[in-house]
Design an enzyme around this catalytic site. Structure first.
Site, PDB file in Angstrom:
ATOM      1  N   LYS A  89       5.424  21.790 -10.927  1.00 19.07           N
ATOM      2  CA  LYS A  89       6.795  21.563 -11.369  1.00 19.07           C
ATOM      3  C   LYS A  89       6.878  21.761 -12.882  1.00 19.07           C
ATOM      4  CE  LYS A  89      10.094  17.785 -11.927  1.00 19.07           C
ATOM      5  NZ  LYS A  89      10.431  16.404 -11.655  1.00 19.07           N
ATOM      6  N   ILE A 100       7.616   7.046 -10.275  1.00 23.27           N
ATOM      7  CA  ILE A 100       6.150   7.068 -10.185  1.00 23.27           C
ATOM      8  C   ILE A 100       5.573   6.980 -11.601  1.00 23.27           C
ATOM      9  CG2 ILE A 100       4.133   8.432  -9.474  1.00 23.27           C
ATOM     10  CD1 ILE A 100       5.814   9.460  -7.121  1.00 23.27           C
ATOM     11  N   GLY A 142       0.816  -1.220   0.000  1.00 23.06           N
ATOM     12  CA  GLY A 142       0.000   0.000   0.000  1.00 23.06           C
ATOM     13  C   GLY A 142       0.843   1.259   0.000  1.00 23.06           C
ATOM     14  N   VAL A 158       1.947 -10.180   5.117  1.00 27.41           N
ATOM     15  CA  VAL A 158       1.906 -11.441   4.376  1.00 27.41           C
ATOM     16  C   VAL A 158       3.114 -12.250   4.838  1.00 27.41           C
ATOM     17  CG1 VAL A 158       2.203 -12.458   2.085  1.00 27.41           C
ATOM     18  CG2 VAL A 158       0.737 -10.448   2.376  1.00 27.41           C
TER      19      VAL A 158
HETATM   20  P1  FAD Z   1       6.862   0.983  -0.878  1.00 28.72           P
HETATM   21  O1  FAD Z   1       6.579   2.428  -0.740  1.00 28.72           O
HETATM   22  O2  FAD Z   1       8.063   0.417  -0.307  1.00 28.72           O
HETATM   23  O3  FAD Z   1       5.591   0.194  -0.470  1.00 28.72           O
HETATM   24  C1  FAD Z   1       5.631  -1.166  -0.200  1.00 28.72           C
HETATM   25  C2  FAD Z   1       4.325  -1.588   0.461  1.00 28.72           C
HETATM   26  O4  FAD Z   1       4.325  -2.995   0.621  1.00 28.72           O
HETATM   27  C3  FAD Z   1       4.112  -0.988   1.847  1.00 28.72           C
HETATM   28  O5  FAD Z   1       2.764  -0.649   2.005  1.00 28.72           O
HETATM   29  C4  FAD Z   1       4.451  -2.154   2.765  1.00 28.72           C
HETATM   30  O6  FAD Z   1       3.790  -2.074   3.992  1.00 28.72           O
HETATM   31  C5  FAD Z   1       3.946  -3.320   1.923  1.00 28.72           C
HETATM   32  N1  FAD Z   1       4.541  -4.602   2.287  1.00 28.72           N
HETATM   33  C6  FAD Z   1       5.818  -5.007   2.093  1.00 28.72           C
HETATM   34  N2  FAD Z   1       5.982  -6.256   2.583  1.00 28.72           N
HETATM   35  C7  FAD Z   1       4.784  -6.636   3.055  1.00 28.72           C
HETATM   36  C8  FAD Z   1       4.307  -7.808   3.692  1.00 28.72           C
HETATM   37  N3  FAD Z   1       5.101  -8.842   3.952  1.00 28.72           N
HETATM   38  N4  FAD Z   1       3.022  -7.848   4.062  1.00 28.72           N
HETATM   39  C9  FAD Z   1       2.189  -6.816   3.837  1.00 28.72           C
HETATM   40  N5  FAD Z   1       2.580  -5.664   3.238  1.00 28.72           N
HETATM   41  C10 FAD Z   1       3.861  -5.594   2.870  1.00 28.72           C
HETATM   42  N6  FAD Z   1       9.960   8.315  -7.503  1.00 28.72           N
HETATM   43  C11 FAD Z   1       9.564   9.392  -8.179  1.00 28.72           C
HETATM   44  O7  FAD Z   1       8.761   9.270  -9.110  1.00 28.72           O
HETATM   45  N7  FAD Z   1      10.028  10.628  -7.850  1.00 28.72           N
HETATM   46  C12 FAD Z   1      10.947  10.813  -6.883  1.00 28.72           C
HETATM   47  O8  FAD Z   1      11.310  11.943  -6.597  1.00 28.72           O
HETATM   48  C13 FAD Z   1      11.453   9.670  -6.211  1.00 28.72           C
HETATM   49  N8  FAD Z   1      12.415   9.767  -5.268  1.00 28.72           N
HETATM   50  C14 FAD Z   1      12.923   8.625  -4.712  1.00 28.72           C
HETATM   51  C15 FAD Z   1      14.030   8.694  -3.861  1.00 28.72           C
HETATM   52  C16 FAD Z   1      14.580   7.525  -3.353  1.00 28.72           C
HETATM   53  C17 FAD Z   1      15.798   7.607  -2.494  1.00 28.72           C
HETATM   54  C18 FAD Z   1      13.991   6.279  -3.612  1.00 28.72           C
HETATM   55  C19 FAD Z   1      14.545   5.027  -3.015  1.00 28.72           C
HETATM   56  C20 FAD Z   1      12.887   6.215  -4.422  1.00 28.72           C
HETATM   57  C21 FAD Z   1      12.368   7.367  -5.005  1.00 28.72           C
HETATM   58  N9  FAD Z   1      11.313   7.299  -5.890  1.00 28.72           N
HETATM   59  C22 FAD Z   1      10.896   8.418  -6.551  1.00 28.72           C
HETATM   60  C23 FAD Z   1      10.632   6.035  -6.121  1.00 28.72           C
HETATM   61  C24 FAD Z   1       9.324   6.026  -5.333  1.00 28.72           C
HETATM   62  O9  FAD Z   1       9.600   6.214  -3.971  1.00 28.72           O
HETATM   63  C25 FAD Z   1       8.594   4.703  -5.538  1.00 28.72           C
HETATM   64  O10 FAD Z   1       8.483   4.436  -6.898  1.00 28.72           O
HETATM   65  C26 FAD Z   1       7.205   4.771  -4.973  1.00 28.72           C
HETATM   66  O11 FAD Z   1       7.212   5.255  -3.668  1.00 28.72           O
HETATM   67  C27 FAD Z   1       6.556   3.417  -5.003  1.00 28.72           C
HETATM   68  O12 FAD Z   1       7.024   2.594  -3.997  1.00 28.72           O
HETATM   69  P2  FAD Z   1       6.292   1.206  -3.801  1.00 28.72           P
HETATM   70  O13 FAD Z   1       4.858   1.474  -3.550  1.00 28.72           O
HETATM   71  O14 FAD Z   1       6.667   0.330  -4.918  1.00 28.72           O
HETATM   72  O15 FAD Z   1       6.998   0.601  -2.506  1.00 28.72           O
END
Ligand code: FAD
Length: 502
Positions: free
Chosen positions: A77, A347, A11, A184
C-alpha cells in the site's frame, strides 16, 4: 509490585500483536505470558489496511516480510485514494512518504508554491514517488534499487486481519506464550488496591496476573466492565457510528492496486482494500442519516464483484477510554478507543501503544508517573489523529445531503481550526511534537479537499529561484526514472510473496 505474570485477554489483532511483542521481553526476563481468547465470541473480523510504521513493527519482531505477506494474502500500500470528499467527482491521493525533500530548511510544499508563483505549472504530486508509482500501478521496495541517491519507497500493507492474528499466534507460541481457550466470565479485584488480581474462565479455572492487557475489543472487559474507567464520546465531530463489511472477489481479474480506496457516499464512505485473493469492502455510515439496509445496498452496488460472505454489521461509538492504563490494566486495540478506519490508524494505535508500553514498563514495578505519562501520550496521539480525520469531513463543499450539511458546518476542535488557518495564511504546517501525520499528509488532504495555500512564508519568498529549480527538475526526473523501471504491483507480488490459493 514486580511483574512476573502478564495476562492478555483477547486474541484479535491487538491481543496477538501484544503477545508477539511482549514475548521478546520474556526472552530476557522470566515473565510468563498467557493469552485468553474465545473462539465462540470471535474477533471483530475487519481491519485490513495499515500504515508504514507496521513495517517497522514486523522488523522489530524479526518477522520475514515475504513469509508474513504470503501467509496473510497481503499486498503493498502506497497511500489512500479519496474520491468524492472535497466534492462529488473529485479525487486525490494521500500518499505515504513526503513531497520532495526539505530545501533550505523549509517544507517542500513551500518551495513548490514559490516556484508556482513564478510560473512553474508542475503539480505537487509529481514530486512524490509513492503517488507516481500508485498512479501507474507499479511497485518496488527501496532495497531493490541498490543505489543510495534515490528516494526511499514508503509503504505499508493490506493484510487479511484474521490470518495476521493467526500468523502472530504461531510466532508468539513458539516464544513461550501460553494460549487458553475459553470465555472470561468474572474478574476479581484486590480488596486493598482495587487492582485486577485474577480472571475466572467459564470452566471455573482462575488465571492470576500482575499486569493485565485488555484486548477484548469494544466490550472493554477489564478496563470498562471491571474498572469502570469511562469513555469520551467524540460523535459530535465524527458522527458515523455503523459499518457493514463484505469481502468480494475482483471479478474483472484486475491486479490489486497498490493503494486503498475511500469513496464518500451520502452519509459516510466506503473502503476497498485489495488483497491478493479478494477485496475487503465496507461502508461506514451514520445511523442518523442512513438505514442499515440502505448502507448495505450502496455497498453491494459499488463492489468489484459478488459478495463472498454474509454482511458483517458493526456498531461503534467514536472516542477513547478516559485512561488507557488504569491500575494494573492496559487497554490496547478497540478496548482503548475507536476512530473509523478512514486513515487506517487503528492497528497503528495498537502498535504505538505496545511500543509505548514496552518503553515505559519496568518489570520491577510500575510508578504512577510511568502510568500518567503513558496516558498523557496516548491521549495526545488519539486527539491529533481525530483532528486529521475530522478535516476530511469538514473541508468539503458537498451540500447534497443532510449528512454533508452537518459535517461541513459543525464546530471542529480548536486545534484543527488553528491548523487550517495557518495553512490558509501562508501554507505553514507545524507538526506538533511527534504527531503521526507529517506535513505531506496535512498538505495532501487540505489541498485535496480544496483548502488553498494563501501564500508561502518569507524564507521561500527570499530563495533564489534558479538555485532550486534545478533541484526540482532533478527530483522529478529521478522519480520518473525509478517508476519507469519498476514492475507492476501485480508482477512484484507474484514474484516476491505469492500467497497460496485461498
Ligand atoms: P477484536 O478483534 O474484537 O478481538 C477481541 C478478542 O477478545 C477476541 O479474541 C475475543 O474472542 C476476545 N474476547 C472478548 N470477550 C472475551 C471474553 N469474555 N472471554 C475471552 N475472550 C474474549 N484498523 C485498521 O488499522 N485498518 C483498517 O482498515 C480497519 N478497518 C476497520 C473497519 C471497521 C468497520 C472496524 C470496526 C474496525 C476497523 N479497524 C481497522 C480496527 C481494527 O479492526 C482493530 O483495531 C483490530 O482488529 C483490533 O481489534 P481488537 O483485537 O482490539 O478486538
Amino acid at each position: 509490585m514486580a511483574i512476573e505474570r502478564i495476562v492478555i485477554v483477547g486474541g484479535g489483532t491487538a491481543g496477538w500483536m501484544a503477545a508477539a511483542a511482549l514475548s521478546r521481553l520474556s526472552d530476557s526476563r522470566k515473565v510468563a505470558i498467557t493469552l485468553i481468547e474465545s473462539e465462540q465470541i470471535g474477533t471483530v473480523g475487519v481491519g485490513e489496511a495499515t500504515i508504514p510504521p507496521m513495517v517497522e513493527f514486523n522488523q522489530l519482531l524479526g518477522i520475514d516480510e515475504r513469509e508474513m505477506m504470503a501467509a496473510t494474502q497481503a499486498t503493498f500500500k502506497l497511500g489512500i485514494q479519496f474520491a468524492n470528499w472535497g466534492n462529488l467527482g473529485e479525487s486525490y491521493l494521500h500518499p505515504f512518504g513526503t513531497y520532495g525533500y526539505h530545501i533550505g530548511g523549509i517544507a517542500f510544499h513551500q518551495v513548490w508554491h514559490r516556484a508556482r508563483a513564478e510560473g512553474d505549472r508542475r503539480p505537487l504530486q509529481v514530486f512524490n514517488l509513492e503517488t507516481v508509482a500508485a498512479h501507474f500501478g507499479r511497485f518496488s521496495r527501496t532495497q531493490d534499487y541498490q543505489r543510495d541517491d534515490l528516494p526511499p519507497m514508503n509503504y505499508a500493507y493490506h493484510i487479511d486481519a484474521t490470518r495476521y492474528a493467526a500468523f502472530l499466534r504461531g510466532y508468539s507460541e513458539k516464544r513461550g506464550v501460553v494460549r487458553r481457550e475459553g470465555k472470561v466470565v468474572d474478574t476479581t479485584l484486590d480488596g486493598e488496591t482495587g487492582y485486577v488480581s485474577s480472571v475466572t474462565m467459564d470452566d471455573g479455572a482462575t488465571v492470576e496476573g500482575d499486569l493485565f492487557i485488555d484486548c477484548s475489543g469494544f466490550r472493554g472487559l477489564l478496563i470498562e466492565q471491571a474498572l469502570e474507567t469511562g469513555y469520551e464520546d467524540w460523535r459530535q465531530y465524527l458522527p458515523c457510528d455503523r459499518a457493514v463489511a463484505l469481502p468480494c472477489r475482483r471479478e474483472d481479474g484486475s491486479p490489486p492496486p497498490p493503494f486503498t480506496k475511500a469513496i464518500a457516499h451520502t452519509a459516510g464512505w466506503q473502503w476497498q482494500v485489495p488483497l491478493q485473493h479478494r477485496n475487503g469492502n465496507g461502508h461506514v455510515y451514520c445511523s442518523e442519516y442512513m438505514s442499515d439496509e440502505e448502507a448495505h445496498d450502496i455497498l453491494v452496488a459499488n463492489m468489484m464483484g459478488k459478495p463472498e460472505a454474509e454482511p458483517n454489521f458493526l456498531r461503534f461509538v467514536t472516542g477513547r477510554r478516559k485512561k488507557s492504563w488504569n491500575r494494573n490494566v492496559v487497554a490496547l486495540g478497540l478496548s482503548s478507543g475507536f476512530m473509523e478506519p478512514l486513515e487506517s490508524t487503528s492497528i497503528h494505535l495498537i502498535n504505538s501503544g505496545i511500543n509505548r508500553l514496552i518503553a515505559i514498563l519496568s518489570l520491577d514495578g510500575v510508578t504512577q508517573t510511568q502510568q500518567d505519562t503513558f496516558n498523557r501520550l496516548t491521549d495526545k496521539e488519539y486527539r491529533r489523529i481525530r483532528d486529521f480525520l475530522v478535516l476530511h469531513y469538514n473541508a468539503t463543499t458537498r451540500d447534497d445531503s443532510p449528512f454533508w450539511d452537518y459535517v461541513r458546518t459543525m464546530d471542529v476542535p480548536d486545534t484543527l481550526t488553528e491548523k487550517i488557518e495557518l495553512f490558509k495564511a501562508n501554507g505553514q504546517i507545524f507538526r506538533e511534537e511527534d504527531e503521526l501525520f507529517n506535513e505531506t499528509s496535512w498538505a495532501a488532504v487540505m489541498m485535496g479537499q480544496g483548502i488553498a495555500m494563501g501564500g508561502h512564508g518569507p524564507i521561500a519568498a527570499s530563495m533564489d529561484l534558479p538555485d532550486f529549480r534545478g533541484e526540482l527538475d532533478e527530483m522529478e526526473r529521478s522519480i520518473r526514472y525509478l517508476v519507469n523501471h519498476m514492475p507492476t504491483h501485480g508482477d512484484y507480488l507474484a514474484k516476491y510473496c505469492p500467497a497460496k490459493a485461498a
